[in-house]
Design a protein around this motif. Structure first.
Motif, PDB file in Angstrom:
ATOM      1  N   ARG A   1       8.353 -11.781   4.279  1.00  0.00           N
ATOM      2  CA  ARG A   1       7.498 -11.889   3.095  1.00  0.00           C
ATOM      3  C   ARG A   1       7.004 -10.517   2.645  1.00  0.00           C
ATOM      4  NH1 ARG A   1       2.718 -12.271   0.627  1.00  0.00           N
ATOM      5  NH2 ARG A   1       2.298 -14.113  -0.671  1.00  0.00           N
ATOM      6  N   SER A   2       6.624  -9.688   3.592  1.00  0.00           N
ATOM      7  CA  SER A   2       6.146  -8.348   3.246  1.00  0.00           C
ATOM      8  C   SER A   2       7.240  -7.533   2.561  1.00  0.00           C
ATOM      9  CB  SER A   2       5.666  -7.620   4.499  1.00  0.00           C
ATOM     10  OG  SER A   2       4.562  -8.284   5.085  1.00  0.00           O
ATOM     11  N   GLN A   3       8.448  -7.643   3.050  1.00  0.00           N
ATOM     12  CA  GLN A   3       9.549  -6.895   2.441  1.00  0.00           C
ATOM     13  C   GLN A   3       9.819  -7.372   1.017  1.00  0.00           C
ATOM     14  OE1 GLN A   3      12.681  -7.483   5.315  1.00  0.00           O
ATOM     15  NE2 GLN A   3      11.969  -5.821   6.639  1.00  0.00           N
ATOM     16  N   LEU A   4       9.734  -8.677   0.794  1.00  0.00           N
ATOM     17  CA  LEU A   4       9.908  -9.201  -0.562  1.00  0.00           C
ATOM     18  C   LEU A   4       8.778  -8.739  -1.475  1.00  0.00           C
ATOM     19  CD1 LEU A   4      11.061 -12.831   0.282  1.00  0.00           C
ATOM     20  CD2 LEU A   4      12.418 -11.104  -0.896  1.00  0.00           C
ATOM     21  N   GLU A   5       7.575  -8.710  -0.958  1.00  0.00           N
ATOM     22  CA  GLU A   5       6.434  -8.241  -1.741  1.00  0.00           C
ATOM     23  C   GLU A   5       6.626  -6.781  -2.139  1.00  0.00           C
ATOM     24  OE1 GLU A   5       1.934  -9.439  -1.117  1.00  0.00           O
ATOM     25  OE2 GLU A   5       2.434  -7.707   0.142  1.00  0.00           O
ATOM     26  N   HIS A   6       7.134  -5.977  -1.216  1.00  0.00           N
ATOM     27  CA  HIS A   6       7.384  -4.562  -1.513  1.00  0.00           C
ATOM     28  C   HIS A   6       8.519  -4.402  -2.535  1.00  0.00           C
ATOM     29  CE1 HIS A   6       5.777  -3.798   2.824  1.00  0.00           C
ATOM     30  NE2 HIS A   6       4.808  -4.126   1.979  1.00  0.00           N
ATOM     31  N   ALA A   7       9.535  -5.235  -2.423  1.00  0.00           N
ATOM     32  CA  ALA A   7      10.649  -5.172  -3.378  1.00  0.00           C
ATOM     33  C   ALA A   7      10.175  -5.514  -4.787  1.00  0.00           C
ATOM     34  CB  ALA A   7      11.773  -6.119  -2.948  1.00  0.00           C
ATOM     35  N   ILE A   8       9.313  -6.498  -4.886  1.00  0.00           N
ATOM     36  CA  ILE A   8       8.759  -6.869  -6.199  1.00  0.00           C
ATOM     37  C   ILE A   8       7.931  -5.722  -6.766  1.00  0.00           C
ATOM     38  CG2 ILE A   8       7.136  -8.426  -7.354  1.00  0.00           C
ATOM     39  CD1 ILE A   8       8.127 -10.651  -5.495  1.00  0.00           C
ATOM     40  N   ALA A   9       7.175  -5.041  -5.910  1.00  0.00           N
ATOM     41  CA  ALA A   9       6.378  -3.906  -6.373  1.00  0.00           C
ATOM     42  C   ALA A   9       7.253  -2.827  -7.001  1.00  0.00           C
ATOM     43  CB  ALA A   9       5.573  -3.328  -5.206  1.00  0.00           C
ATOM     44  N   VAL A  10       8.377  -2.526  -6.359  1.00  0.00           N
ATOM     45  CA  VAL A  10       9.289  -1.511  -6.895  1.00  0.00           C
ATOM     46  C   VAL A  10       9.860  -1.957  -8.236  1.00  0.00           C
ATOM     47  CG1 VAL A  10      11.456  -0.277  -6.511  1.00  0.00           C
ATOM     48  CG2 VAL A  10       9.842  -0.572  -4.632  1.00  0.00           C
ATOM     49  N   LEU A  11      10.236  -3.225  -8.343  1.00  0.00           N
ATOM     50  CA  LEU A  11      10.752  -3.739  -9.607  1.00  0.00           C
ATOM     51  C   LEU A  11       9.726  -3.610 -10.727  1.00  0.00           C
ATOM     52  CD1 LEU A  11      12.599  -6.976  -8.407  1.00  0.00           C
ATOM     53  CD2 LEU A  11      13.659  -4.927  -9.366  1.00  0.00           C
ATOM     54  N   LEU A  12       8.457  -3.722 -10.374  1.00  0.00           N
ATOM     55  CA  LEU A  12       7.390  -3.622 -11.374  1.00  0.00           C
ATOM     56  C   LEU A  12       6.918  -2.196 -11.576  1.00  0.00           C
ATOM     57  CD1 LEU A  12       5.252  -6.765 -10.421  1.00  0.00           C
ATOM     58  CD2 LEU A  12       7.106  -6.570 -12.081  1.00  0.00           C
ATOM     59  N   GLY A  13       7.556  -1.241 -10.883  1.00  0.00           N
ATOM     60  CA  GLY A  13       7.179   0.156 -11.035  1.00  0.00           C
ATOM     61  C   GLY A  13       5.843   0.493 -10.420  1.00  0.00           C
ATOM     62  N   GLN A  14       5.468  -0.195  -9.332  1.00  0.00           N
ATOM     63  CA  GLN A  14       4.194   0.041  -8.681  1.00  0.00           C
ATOM     64  C   GLN A  14       4.409   0.452  -7.238  1.00  0.00           C
ATOM     65  OE1 GLN A  14       1.216  -3.021  -9.192  1.00  0.00           O
ATOM     66  NE2 GLN A  14       2.118  -3.754 -11.100  1.00  0.00           N
ATOM     67  N   PRO A  15       3.492   1.243  -6.670  1.00  0.00           N
ATOM     68  CA  PRO A  15       3.612   1.603  -5.246  1.00  0.00           C
ATOM     69  C   PRO A  15       3.443   0.365  -4.366  1.00  0.00           C
ATOM     70  CG  PRO A  15       2.064   3.062  -6.407  1.00  0.00           C
ATOM     71  CD  PRO A  15       2.358   1.916  -7.320  1.00  0.00           C
ATOM     72  N   ALA A  16       4.279   0.240  -3.375  1.00  0.00           N
ATOM     73  CA  ALA A  16       4.206  -0.916  -2.487  1.00  0.00           C
ATOM     74  C   ALA A  16       2.890  -0.949  -1.714  1.00  0.00           C
ATOM     75  CB  ALA A  16       5.381  -0.908  -1.520  1.00  0.00           C
ATOM     76  N   SER A  17       2.306   0.221  -1.473  1.00  0.00           N
ATOM     77  CA  SER A  17       1.083   0.287  -0.667  1.00  0.00           C
ATOM     78  C   SER A  17      -0.113  -0.339  -1.364  1.00  0.00           C
ATOM     79  CB  SER A  17       0.767   1.749  -0.320  1.00  0.00           C
ATOM     80  OG  SER A  17       1.853   2.348   0.361  1.00  0.00           O
ATOM     81  N   SER A  18      -0.100  -0.362  -2.685  1.00  0.00           N
ATOM     82  CA  SER A  18      -1.255  -0.873  -3.429  1.00  0.00           C
ATOM     83  C   SER A  18      -0.963  -2.185  -4.144  1.00  0.00           C
ATOM     84  CB  SER A  18      -1.713   0.166  -4.454  1.00  0.00           C
ATOM     85  OG  SER A  18      -0.662   0.482  -5.350  1.00  0.00           O
ATOM     86  N   PHE A  19       0.105  -2.858  -3.739  1.00  0.00           N
ATOM     87  CA  PHE A  19       0.507  -4.091  -4.416  1.00  0.00           C
ATOM     88  C   PHE A  19       0.497  -5.245  -3.428  1.00  0.00           C
ATOM     89  CE2 PHE A  19       3.747  -7.141  -5.804  1.00  0.00           C
ATOM     90  CZ  PHE A  19       3.340  -7.374  -7.109  1.00  0.00           C
ATOM     91  N   SER A  20      -0.030  -6.371  -3.855  1.00  0.00           N
ATOM     92  CA  SER A  20      -0.041  -7.552  -2.992  1.00  0.00           C
ATOM     93  C   SER A  20      -0.001  -8.806  -3.851  1.00  0.00           C
ATOM     94  CB  SER A  20      -1.279  -7.566  -2.090  1.00  0.00           C
ATOM     95  OG  SER A  20      -2.463  -7.599  -2.878  1.00  0.00           O
ATOM     96  N   ILE A  21       0.516  -9.878  -3.275  1.00  0.00           N
ATOM     97  CA  ILE A  21       0.618 -11.175  -3.946  1.00  0.00           C
ATOM     98  C   ILE A  21      -0.023 -12.215  -3.037  1.00  0.00           C
ATOM     99  CG2 ILE A  21       2.164 -12.893  -4.931  1.00  0.00           C
ATOM    100  CD1 ILE A  21       4.249 -10.736  -5.294  1.00  0.00           C
ATOM    101  N   ALA A  22      -0.988 -12.929  -3.542  1.00  0.00           N
ATOM    102  CA  ALA A  22      -1.643 -13.966  -2.750  1.00  0.00           C
ATOM    103  C   ALA A  22      -0.668 -15.102  -2.458  1.00  0.00           C
ATOM    104  CB  ALA A  22      -2.872 -14.491  -3.492  1.00  0.00           C
ATOM    105  N   ALA A  23      -0.826 -15.714  -1.299  1.00  0.00           N
ATOM    106  CA  ALA A  23       0.053 -16.805  -0.902  1.00  0.00           C
ATOM    107  C   ALA A  23      -0.129 -18.010  -1.809  1.00  0.00           C
ATOM    108  CB  ALA A  23      -0.214 -17.195   0.548  1.00  0.00           C
ATOM    109  N   ALA A  24       0.990 -18.624  -2.193  1.00  0.00           N
ATOM    110  CA  ALA A  24       0.984 -19.839  -3.023  1.00  0.00           C
ATOM    111  C   ALA A  24       2.293 -20.571  -2.770  1.00  0.00           C
ATOM    112  CB  ALA A  24       0.829 -19.493  -4.504  1.00  0.00           C
ATOM    113  N   PRO A  25       2.300 -21.538  -1.847  1.00  0.00           N
ATOM    114  CA  PRO A  25       3.551 -22.222  -1.488  1.00  0.00           C
ATOM    115  C   PRO A  25       4.213 -22.890  -2.689  1.00  0.00           C
ATOM    116  CG  PRO A  25       1.807 -22.711   0.082  1.00  0.00           C
ATOM    117  CD  PRO A  25       1.156 -21.996  -1.054  1.00  0.00           C
ATOM    118  N   TRP A  26       5.557 -22.858  -2.703  1.00  0.00           N
ATOM    119  CA  TRP A  26       6.344 -23.452  -3.790  1.00  0.00           C
ATOM    120  C   TRP A  26       6.972 -24.745  -3.299  1.00  0.00           C
ATOM    121  CZ3 TRP A  26       6.858 -21.989  -8.823  1.00  0.00           C
ATOM    122  CH2 TRP A  26       7.839 -22.632  -9.586  1.00  0.00           C
TER     123      TRP A  26
END
Length: 499
Positions: free
Chosen positions: A257-282
């Protein structure tokens, strides 16, 4: 062949040779050598083999996969992330800069349609030798020379070399626009796929956490039975092992999950260190996506459009190579003022004018032009083969994901039945254990099967969501070749979101 004239200012006119020469250029200016372009033929099936039964063919008014296609999943956070890609993604910015380069090259080549005008000014002070040849006692040895020239040169595009060059540059720019849109589609699809993987990992983590809570109660039951002398220490150890193993599995999910969160941060042009997504099961299955007709795919895939535009550019390059066999016609002229004194620099007698025309053709080049023509032809054949391969790959990707969605939907139904059966089996085994009929090993076996089936159901949902995203990508995301810049190359580039 060549013709040149010099026009003296006082009462002189163009020599007779220049008039028919220029008239001939005007008559020939409409022809352009080289083959005319037509879109290469490609094999298109009449229907998709894997189109699921009951799905209707997409109609022109269908809006499911047009424009902001990600909105069909109904997730506001996903919609927000997708919008940010167009603003902040660095790969998309680089592709847009590449498109701007290609567009500028069209303007550069198109400028050759018009004359080139140069001007300047020069001033010099000269001293000549008194002993030079033909010098007399009246000859000046010191004099000034002030010159203000204006020169004009123009290549008459008699055989279409310039037009073919512009055509090639324009098609290449359109291909670059297709590449930009193809990258945009890929980035949006990658973001959606990463997002749904992350959300299904949230669902799987919630499942494991709920299972841990259930296993804690089972361990407490076993410990109570052990203290009452009903159960053995082996039952307690087995329950403890099952609990800790499940806890470990829940913790392990956090890595992915952390790796996916970091990958999304890069896609959005944001540093992975300052980006987070709250849990929300699908837990929602993917919506049905009408694939449309196979023939529409040639218009809806930006990579197909880009490959076709490269074939057009290669075809124009064959015309450029062919034009080398014909004469190159050039018109030139110059004029201005020249004087020894600034006081009479712009007087009538200080003016000078000259004009000329020339035609140059290569008579012998040891096969160089033939080699260039053969190279251009081979390059065109290569682009045609690449175009057809792109079309074949596009149909493969559509069929792959249609098949995946159809099969996974059936598998999900079967897996849900397996989950229900496993839960029922676990309830029976737990009751039998409480009644002292069986050992705790039967409970552990039922627990393991139930958890495995539930995790498999979540994994199937994850694969279905990714397949639905990949199907939209394979269908072009609602983009059409009409979004390409026009033949005059629009000033504004295509929208990166596919609209």
């Amino acid at each position: 062949m060549s013709g040149r004239c010099t026009v003296r200012r006082r009462g002189s006119t163009l020599p007779e040779i220049a008039v028919p020469f220029i008239a001939s250029l005007l008559l020939l200016a409409g022809c352009a050598v080289g083959p005319r372009y037509s879109r290469p033929a490609a094999s298109v099936p009449p229907a998709y083999k894997e189109e699921p039964p009951g799905w209707k063919t997409a109609q022109p008014n269908d809006q499911i996969t047009r424009g902001k296609w990600w909105e069909i999943f109904g997730d506001p956070q996903l919609n927000s992330f997708e919008e940010q890609i167009n603003i902040s993604n660095q790969s998309l910015k680089a592709a847009f800069a590449q498109f701007e380069q290609a567009r500028a090259l069209v303007t550069f080549n198109r400028a050759n349609y018009y004359p080139t005008v140069t001007t300047g000014v020069s001033a010099s002070r000269n001293r000549q030798s008194q002993n030079r040849g033909l010098a007399t006692s009246l000859s000046k040895t010191n004099f000034s020379d002030l010159v203000l020239p204006v020169s004009v040169s123009y290549e008459a595009d008699v055989f279409g070399r310039l037009r073919r060059t512009v055509e090639a540059a324009r098609s290449s720019a359109q291909a670059s626009a297709g590449d930009l849109e193809s990258l945009s589609l890929s980035l949006h699809a990658e973001l959606a796929a990463d997002y749904f993987q992350l959300r299904t990992f949230d669902a799987e983590e919630r499942l494991l956490n709920d299972t841990v809570a259930a296993f804690e109660k089972a361990l407490q039951l076993t410990q109570n039975r052990y203290r009452g002398g009903v159960a053995s220490a082996v039952d307690v150890a087995q329950a403890q092992t099952q609990l800790e193993t499940t806890r470990s599995q829940a913790i392990d999910l956090q890595v992915q999950r952390s790796q996916l969160e970091h990958a999304i941060a890069v896609l959005l042009g944001q540093p992975a260190s300052s980006f987070s997504i709250a849990a929300a099961p699908w837990a929602t299955p993917p919506p049905a996506i009408p694939p449309g007709l196979p023939s529409d795919l040639l218009e809806r895939r930006p990579d197909i459009a880009a490959a076709e535009r490269r074939a057009s550019a290669a075809n124009a390059q064959m015309g450029v190579a062919r034009a080398a066999y014909f004469p190159l016609f050039t018109l030139s002229g110059s004029g201005g003022f020249e004087s020894s004194s600034i006081t009479n620099w712009f007087n009538g007698p200080s003016g000078f004018v000259s004009a000329g025309a020339s035609a140059v053709v290569t008579a012998f080049d040891v096969g160089r032009r033939r080699a260039v023509s053969e190279q251009a032809r081979a390059a065109y054949d290569q682009t045609v083969a690449n175009y057809r391969e792109t079309v074949l790959t596009a149909f493969q990707e559509v069929e792959d994901n249609l098949a995946a969605l159809r099969i996974l939907e059936n598998e999900a139904t079967t897996q849900d039945a397996a989950v229900n059966a496993a839960q029922h089996s676990l309830e029976l085994s737990t009751n039998r254990y409480k009644g002292g009929v069986v050992s705790y090993l039967e409970v552990i076996t039922a627990q393991s099967i139930a958890l495995s089936d539930e995790r498999a159901a979540v994994d199937i949902l994850r694969r279905r969501m990714i397949a639905s995203v990949q199907l939209i990508k394979a269908l072009g995301g609602g983009w059409t070749s009409a979004n390409l810049p026009s033949v005059k190359l629009d000033v504004h580039p295509p929208q990166a979101n596919g609209q």
